[in-house]
Design a protein around this motif. Structure first.
Motif, PDB file in Angstrom:
ATOM      1  N   SER A   5       0.838  -1.188   0.000  1.00  0.00           N
ATOM      2  CA  SER A   5       0.000   0.000   0.000  1.00  0.00           C
ATOM      3  C   SER A   5       0.880   1.248   0.000  1.00  0.00           C
ATOM      4  CB  SER A   5      -0.892  -0.014   1.247  1.00  0.00           C
ATOM      5  OG  SER A   5      -1.572   1.198   1.383  1.00  0.00           O
ATOM      6  N   SER A   6       0.456   2.277  -0.717  1.00  0.00           N
ATOM      7  CA  SER A   6       1.241   3.509  -0.760  1.00  0.00           C
ATOM      8  C   SER A   6       1.053   4.363   0.474  1.00  0.00           C
ATOM      9  CB  SER A   6       0.878   4.321  -2.006  1.00  0.00           C
ATOM     10  OG  SER A   6      -0.469   4.738  -1.936  1.00  0.00           O
ATOM     11  N   LYS A  24       5.413   5.646 -14.125  1.00  0.00           N
ATOM     12  CA  LYS A  24       5.400   7.079 -14.415  1.00  0.00           C
ATOM     13  C   LYS A  24       5.856   7.874 -13.203  1.00  0.00           C
ATOM     14  CE  LYS A  24       2.545  10.574 -16.567  1.00  0.00           C
ATOM     15  NZ  LYS A  24       3.271  10.799 -17.809  1.00  0.00           N
ATOM     16  N   LEU A  25       5.401   7.456 -12.029  1.00  0.00           N
ATOM     17  CA  LEU A  25       5.802   8.090 -10.769  1.00  0.00           C
ATOM     18  C   LEU A  25       6.271   6.995  -9.817  1.00  0.00           C
ATOM     19  CD1 LEU A  25       2.755  10.499 -10.318  1.00  0.00           C
ATOM     20  CD2 LEU A  25       5.042  11.100 -11.112  1.00  0.00           C
ATOM     21  N   GLY A  26       7.533   6.642  -9.874  1.00  0.00           N
ATOM     22  CA  GLY A  26       8.038   5.597  -8.995  1.00  0.00           C
ATOM     23  C   GLY A  26       7.944   4.223  -9.633  1.00  0.00           C
ATOM     24  N   ARG A  27       7.605   3.217  -8.834  1.00  0.00           N
ATOM     25  CA  ARG A  27       7.565   1.830  -9.290  1.00  0.00           C
ATOM     26  C   ARG A  27       6.189   1.478  -9.858  1.00  0.00           C
ATOM     27  NH1 ARG A  27      12.074   0.261 -10.429  1.00  0.00           N
ATOM     28  NH2 ARG A  27      11.579  -1.898 -10.054  1.00  0.00           N
TER      29      ARG A  27
END
Length: 75
Positions: A5-6, A24-27
């Protein structure tokens, strides 16, 4: 790859075949279209929610499926 979970490490998903890569933004998680998925376990939390909630995601197709692949006319 992992399906954590982010915003809360308590509610992680279970990875079933997806691979991890650059997003696109991180993993990100990559699905081969052949039976990969992320399972959201039946945490007590899901049944305790007493109001509407949203699950969101971003996705990118490598290509559009053919009509034969989806079994209907594409719009």
């Amino acid at each position: 790859g992992n399906a954590t979970s982010s915003n809360n490490a308590t509610y992680n998903g279970i990875n079933n075949g997806a691979t991890e890569g650059e997003g696109k933004l991180g993993r990100s998680m990559s699905f081969d279209g052949n039976n990969d998925y992320i399972e959201l376990p039946n945490y007590t939390y899901w049944t305790s929610i007493k109001k509407d909630f949203t699950i969101s995601l971003w996705f990118k197709l490598d290509r559009l499926p053919t009509e034969e692949e989806v079994g209907m006319e594409l719009v």
